[in-house]
Design a protein around this motif. Structure first.
Motif, PDB file in Angstrom:
ATOM      1  N   ASN A  65       0.756  -1.359  -0.001  1.00  0.00           N
ATOM      2  CA  ASN A  65      -0.061  -0.200  -0.004  1.00  0.00           C
ATOM      3  C   ASN A  65       0.817   1.217   0.053  1.00  0.00           C
ATOM      4  OD1 ASN A  65       0.908   0.489   2.560  1.00  0.00           O
ATOM      5  ND2 ASN A  65      -0.919  -0.087   3.444  1.00  0.00           N
ATOM      6  N   ALA A  66       0.069   2.279   0.138  1.00  0.00           N
ATOM      7  CA  ALA A  66       1.122   3.745  -0.015  1.00  0.00           C
ATOM      8  C   ALA A  66       2.208   3.776   1.090  1.00  0.00           C
ATOM      9  CB  ALA A  66      -0.005   4.687   0.124  1.00  0.00           C
ATOM     10  N   LEU A  67       2.143   3.365   2.246  1.00  0.00           N
ATOM     11  CA  LEU A  67       3.162   3.195   3.335  1.00  0.00           C
ATOM     12  C   LEU A  67       4.048   2.083   3.191  1.00  0.00           C
ATOM     13  CD1 LEU A  67       0.786   4.148   6.132  1.00  0.00           C
ATOM     14  CD2 LEU A  67       2.129   5.558   4.891  1.00  0.00           C
ATOM     15  N   SER A  68       3.866   1.491   1.980  1.00  0.00           N
ATOM     16  CA  SER A  68       4.828   0.284   1.818  1.00  0.00           C
ATOM     17  C   SER A  68       4.699  -1.062   3.141  1.00  0.00           C
ATOM     18  CB  SER A  68       6.453   0.761   2.072  1.00  0.00           C
ATOM     19  OG  SER A  68       6.636   1.675   0.820  1.00  0.00           O
ATOM     20  N   ARG A  69       3.416  -1.165   3.262  1.00  0.00           N
ATOM     21  CA  ARG A  69       3.152  -2.255   4.172  1.00  0.00           C
ATOM     22  C   ARG A  69       2.513  -3.331   3.310  1.00  0.00           C
ATOM     23  NH1 ARG A  69       0.639   1.498   8.814  1.00  0.00           N
ATOM     24  NH2 ARG A  69       2.594   2.339   9.513  1.00  0.00           N
ATOM     25  N   PRO A  70       2.644  -4.565   3.584  1.00  0.00           N
ATOM     26  CA  PRO A  70       2.031  -5.688   2.635  1.00  0.00           C
ATOM     27  C   PRO A  70       0.466  -5.512   3.097  1.00  0.00           C
ATOM     28  CG  PRO A  70       3.597  -6.758   4.301  1.00  0.00           C
ATOM     29  CD  PRO A  70       3.627  -5.211   4.620  1.00  0.00           C
ATOM     30  N   VAL A  71      -0.236  -5.698   1.905  1.00  0.00           N
ATOM     31  CA  VAL A  71      -1.678  -5.625   2.076  1.00  0.00           C
ATOM     32  C   VAL A  71      -2.311  -6.997   2.219  1.00  0.00           C
ATOM     33  CG1 VAL A  71      -3.859  -5.190   0.792  1.00  0.00           C
ATOM     34  CG2 VAL A  71      -1.676  -3.674   0.367  1.00  0.00           C
ATOM     35  N   PRO A  72      -2.971  -7.088   3.679  1.00  0.00           N
ATOM     36  CA  PRO A  72      -3.426  -8.323   3.817  1.00  0.00           C
ATOM     37  C   PRO A  72      -4.400  -8.954   2.879  1.00  0.00           C
ATOM     38  CG  PRO A  72      -4.541  -6.762   5.221  1.00  0.00           C
ATOM     39  CD  PRO A  72      -3.374  -6.023   4.428  1.00  0.00           C
ATOM     40  N   PRO A  73      -4.602 -10.235   2.581  1.00  0.00           N
ATOM     41  CA  PRO A  73      -5.518 -10.949   1.902  1.00  0.00           C
ATOM     42  C   PRO A  73      -7.101 -10.413   2.201  1.00  0.00           C
ATOM     43  CG  PRO A  73      -4.594 -12.361   3.181  1.00  0.00           C
ATOM     44  CD  PRO A  73      -3.824 -11.312   3.363  1.00  0.00           C
ATOM     45  N   PRO A  74      -7.834 -10.369   1.233  1.00  0.00           N
ATOM     46  CA  PRO A  74      -9.151 -10.376   1.659  1.00  0.00           C
ATOM     47  C   PRO A  74      -9.833 -11.254   2.744  1.00  0.00           C
ATOM     48  CG  PRO A  74      -9.426 -10.808  -0.356  1.00  0.00           C
ATOM     49  CD  PRO A  74      -7.755 -10.625  -0.013  1.00  0.00           C
ATOM     50  N   ALA A  75     -10.555 -10.851   3.615  1.00  0.00           N
ATOM     51  CA  ALA A  75     -11.317 -12.148   4.499  1.00  0.00           C
ATOM     52  C   ALA A  75     -12.139 -12.786   3.657  1.00  0.00           C
ATOM     53  CB  ALA A  75     -12.068 -11.393   5.591  1.00  0.00           C
ATOM     54  N   PRO A  76     -12.610 -14.082   3.942  1.00  0.00           N
ATOM     55  CA  PRO A  76     -13.422 -14.929   3.321  1.00  0.00           C
ATOM     56  C   PRO A  76     -14.885 -14.406   3.269  1.00  0.00           C
ATOM     57  CG  PRO A  76     -12.408 -16.322   4.997  1.00  0.00           C
ATOM     58  CD  PRO A  76     -12.036 -14.687   5.140  1.00  0.00           C
ATOM     59  N   PHE A  77     -15.507 -14.507   2.459  1.00  0.00           N
ATOM     60  CA  PHE A  77     -16.850 -14.123   2.053  1.00  0.00           C
ATOM     61  C   PHE A  77     -17.865 -14.359   3.238  1.00  0.00           C
ATOM     62  CE2 PHE A  77     -21.446 -14.633   0.891  1.00  0.00           C
ATOM     63  CZ  PHE A  77     -21.639 -13.517   0.415  1.00  0.00           C
ATOM     64  N   TRP A  78     -17.794 -15.419   3.882  1.00  0.00           N
ATOM     65  CA  TRP A  78     -18.715 -15.736   5.027  1.00  0.00           C
ATOM     66  C   TRP A  78     -18.395 -14.902   6.360  1.00  0.00           C
ATOM     67  CZ3 TRP A  78     -16.681 -17.087   9.596  1.00  0.00           C
ATOM     68  CH2 TRP A  78     -15.460 -17.727   9.487  1.00  0.00           C
ATOM     69  N   ARG A  79     -16.928 -14.432   6.540  1.00  0.00           N
ATOM     70  CA  ARG A  79     -16.587 -13.679   7.490  1.00  0.00           C
ATOM     71  C   ARG A  79     -17.083 -12.187   7.345  1.00  0.00           C
ATOM     72  NH1 ARG A  79     -10.674 -14.522  10.187  1.00  0.00           N
ATOM     73  NH2 ARG A  79     -11.255 -13.414  12.339  1.00  0.00           N
ATOM     74  N   ARG A  80     -16.984 -11.963   5.967  1.00  0.00           N
ATOM     75  CA  ARG A  80     -17.268 -10.356   5.747  1.00  0.00           C
ATOM     76  C   ARG A  80     -18.929 -10.338   6.029  1.00  0.00           C
ATOM     77  NH1 ARG A  80     -14.176 -11.454   0.793  1.00  0.00           N
ATOM     78  NH2 ARG A  80     -16.226 -11.425  -0.388  1.00  0.00           N
TER      79      ARG A  80
END
Length: 150
Positions: free
Chosen positions: A9-24
Motif C-alpha cells: 500500500n502507500a506506506l509500503s506495508r503488505p496488504v493483507p488478503p481479503p477475508a473470506p466471504f462468510w466472514r465479511r
C-alpha cells in the motif's frame, strides 16, 4: 530466491488478503437474524393483547405518548402486511423499519464486496430527524393530535 512480491500500500506495508466471504457478511447476517427473530416474535405474540409486553413507562407515569408508543403494534401490523394499520399505530416506526432495510441492504452489498460501510451524516440530518420526532411527540399529545395516538 524469494517468492512472488506481495502487494504494497502507500506506506509500503503488505496488504493483507481479503477475508473470506462468510466472514465479511457474518455480522450483517447475525443482525438480520436478531431483527428477524424480534419481528417474528412480535408477529406471533400480539401486542394488542394485555399482559404480553410492559406498558411504556412514560405513558404509565404521565399519560403522555412517547415517540415509540405504538411501535410494537405497528411492527405487528407491518409483519402481517397491514401497512395502513402500521402507519396509523406509529408512522415514524414504519419509516425506521424501511430505513433499516435499506441501510442493511447497502451494508451487505458493501461487505460482500469487501468494502466497509461508511455513513458520513453531518449534524443536519440528525438534527432534522430529532426535530421531526420532537414535533411528532408534541403533536400526538395535543388535543388536535388524537389521530396520531397509537
Amino acid at each position: 530466491m524469494t517468492g512472488p512480491a506481495k502487494p504494497m500500500n502507500a506506506l509500503s506495508r503488505p496488504v493483507p488478503p481479503p477475508a473470506p466471504f462468510w466472514r465479511r457478511v457474518a455480522v450483517p447476517a447475525g443482525l438480520f437474524a436478531a431483527v428477524g427473530g424480534a419481528f417474528g416474535y412480535v408477529g406471533v405474540v400480539d401486542p394488542g393483547e394485555p399482559g404480553h409486553y410492559p406498558v411504556c413507562p412514560l405513558y404509565r407515569l404521565t399519560g403522555l405518548y412517547c415517540p415509540g408508543c405504538g411501535g410494537l403494534r405497528s411492527a405487528h401490523a407491518f409483519v402481517h402486511g397491514d401497512l395502513l394499520a402500521a402507519l396509523r399505530d406509529n408512522a415514524p416506526a414504519v419509516a425506521g423499519y424501511l430505513g433499516f432495510a435499506v441501510l442493511w441492504t447497502v451494508w451487505v452489498v458493501r461487505a460482500a464486496r469487501g468494502r466497509p460501510l461508511r455513513i458520513d451524516l453531518g449534524p443536519g440530518p440528525l438534527w432534522a430527524a430529532g426535530v421531526l420526532l420532537l414535533v411528532f411527540t408534541v403533536v400526538r399529545n395535543l388535543p388536535f393530535g388524537g389521530w396520531l395516538h397509537p
